[in-house]
Design a protein around this motif. Structure first.
Motif, PDB file in Angstrom:
ATOM      1  N   ILE A 155     -20.926  26.242  51.714  1.00 32.12           N
ATOM      2  CA  ILE A 155     -19.723  27.084  51.723  1.00 32.12           C
ATOM      3  C   ILE A 155     -18.508  26.258  51.307  1.00 32.12           C
ATOM      4  O   ILE A 155     -17.677  26.702  50.501  1.00 32.12           O
ATOM      5  CB  ILE A 155     -19.516  27.705  53.115  1.00 32.12           C
ATOM      6  N   LYS A 156     -18.415  25.029  51.844  1.00 33.88           N
ATOM      7  CA  LYS A 156     -17.296  24.157  51.477  1.00 33.88           C
ATOM      8  C   LYS A 156     -17.312  23.855  49.982  1.00 33.88           C
ATOM      9  O   LYS A 156     -16.265  23.889  49.303  1.00 33.88           O
ATOM     10  CB  LYS A 156     -17.349  22.863  52.277  1.00 33.88           C
ATOM     11  N   LEU A 157     -18.501  23.547  49.450  1.00 30.71           N
ATOM     12  CA  LEU A 157     -18.608  23.239  48.020  1.00 30.71           C
ATOM     13  C   LEU A 157     -18.256  24.459  47.171  1.00 30.71           C
ATOM     14  O   LEU A 157     -17.551  24.329  46.153  1.00 30.71           O
ATOM     15  CB  LEU A 157     -20.024  22.759  47.706  1.00 30.71           C
ATOM     16  N   ALA A 158     -18.723  25.618  47.586  1.00 33.20           N
ATOM     17  CA  ALA A 158     -18.409  26.841  46.845  1.00 33.20           C
ATOM     18  C   ALA A 158     -16.906  27.125  46.875  1.00 33.20           C
ATOM     19  O   ALA A 158     -16.322  27.567  45.873  1.00 33.20           O
ATOM     20  CB  ALA A 158     -19.181  28.024  47.426  1.00 33.20           C
ATOM     21  N   GLN A 159     -16.265  26.852  48.025  1.00 32.15           N
ATOM     22  CA  GLN A 159     -14.818  27.050  48.131  1.00 32.15           C
ATOM     23  C   GLN A 159     -14.074  26.050  47.248  1.00 32.15           C
ATOM     24  O   GLN A 159     -13.085  26.406  46.592  1.00 32.15           O
ATOM     25  CB  GLN A 159     -14.384  26.902  49.589  1.00 32.15           C
ATOM     26  N   ILE A 160     -14.553  24.810  47.220  1.00 33.29           N
ATOM     27  CA  ILE A 160     -13.924  23.798  46.363  1.00 33.29           C
ATOM     28  C   ILE A 160     -14.022  24.200  44.901  1.00 33.29           C
ATOM     29  O   ILE A 160     -13.041  24.131  44.148  1.00 33.29           O
ATOM     30  CB  ILE A 160     -14.588  22.422  46.599  1.00 33.29           C
TER      31      ILE A 160
END
Length: 362
Positions: A155-160
């Protein structure tokens, strides 16, 4: 009769010469002159340099997609975090939603595994469940905890990646030419989209000869140094910068010391890449005698100036010059006093002892 006439001719010639001598006009040279002055002047080492942006960045994409919008004009001043480009965010929004959904699934499995461990833990003392099965339940719980943590990272990577679709200015500066147009497909191949330069404050990079290193190092260490900068085409417009850096190496191939100064540039008068004269002020000279540069002449005796004395007659004074300040030069050897008139124009018609008529007294 003829003899009397012959005697009269020499007498008339003598009288004519006497009359001519008595009517001869005294020669006076018309000259321009200015007063010598005494003042505090800087001791400078002259160099050539150029302006360098305080910060410079090539804007590059970190995700792929087609360019939807440009949010700036070429040559526009932008602030930090101002939006510059928008890359199509829809695929990255979908990836974020997918990662969130997978986390929900993993969290449900984790909760089920936690309930199973809690329930069978109470049955273990009564042997209603084997020890081996209970260890398997605990292992499943740990696996699902790891899956949830993995989905959190996704989720963090997708948000980044979604944030990378909105490219922003990293600092206040001025934009250059756009290097891509709307509608083009951006690939993550290292190509630049735009260059942004911060020009306030701005650096001045310049170099000075190795022979001046000890002098520069001594004064820079003691109290820091100023740098007087001027444009070659506008020598009367000078500005003062502050020396920041004496480089840690003298360039062996040139014998020069790289230096860097800094100056405020709120009005954007200075531009990266622009060449300027950079004169390092190492110290100041008190009570220096200055005369206009045009007053100093060079002859067989070397450098000299003509000084007009109180009787308005020209006196030749042999001199040596030192520092130059604008259109004035310092007299380091020779008897020129503050307030004395030195001839600046018409020296070709002047000889020592000739009376002078000053046409423009400065």
């Amino acid at each position: 009769m003829i003899r009397k006439t012959l005697l009269l001719v020499p007498l008339l010639f003598t009288l004519a010469c006497t009359k001519k001598d008595k009517g001869e006009v005294k020669y006076v040279a018309n000259v321009g002159a200015e007063h010598a002055v005494s003042k505090r002047i800087p001791l400078m080492i002259q160099g050539i340099g150029h302006f360098v942006a305080y910060n410079s960045v090539e804007i590059k994409a970190q995700v792929e997609g087609y360019l939807m919008k440009l949010h700036f004009d070429e040559g526009q001043f932008v602030n930090e975090d101002d939006l510059l480009f928008t890359i199509d965010p829809r695929p990255y929004e979908a990836n974020l939603e997918k990662a969130i959904a997978e986390r929900v699934q993993a969290l449900a499995k984790l909760q089920y595994a936690a309930e199973k461990v809690a329930r069978y833990q109470t049955l273990l003392p009564d042997n209603y469940v084997s020890v081996l099965d209970f260890i398997k339940f605990q292992s499943d719980l740990a696996d699902f905890e790891g899956v949830v943590m993995e989905k959190d990272a996704e989720i963090k990577l997708a948000q980044i990646n979604l944030d990378f679709c909105y490219i922003k200015a990293p600092f206040p500066g001025i934009t250059g030419k756009k290097l891509i147009d709307i509608g083009n497909l951006i690939t993550n191949d290292g190509s630049s989209l735009l260059v942004v330069k911060q020009i306030d404050p701005i650096f001045i990079d310049f170099s000075l000869p190795e022979r001046d290193f000890l002098k520069i190092a001594r004064y820079f260490k003691d109290r820091g140094l100023d740098v007087e900068i001027e444009f070659p085409d506008h020598p009367n417009n000078t500005f003062t910068a502050r020396l920041l850096l004496v480089d840690n190496e003298i360039k062996a191939n040139t014998g020069m010391i790289p230096l860097r100064a800094q100056i405020c540039n709120e009005t954007a008068l200075f531009w990266p890449g622009q060449f300027i004269r950079a004169n390092l002020i190492v110290t100041y000279i008190d009570n220096a005698i200055l005369v206009p540069e045009s007053a100093v002449q060079i002859g067989q005796i070397g450098q000299y100036v003509y000084v007009i004395d109180k009787d308005k007659k020209a006196q030749l004074r042999k001199v040596s010059v030192g520092e130059q300040v604008g259109n004035q030069v310092q007299i380091v050897e020779g008897s020129v006093l503050p307030g004395e008139l030195v001839i600046t124009e018409g020296q070709l018609s002047v000889r020592p002892g000739i009376e002078c008529n000053v046409t423009n007294k400065g």
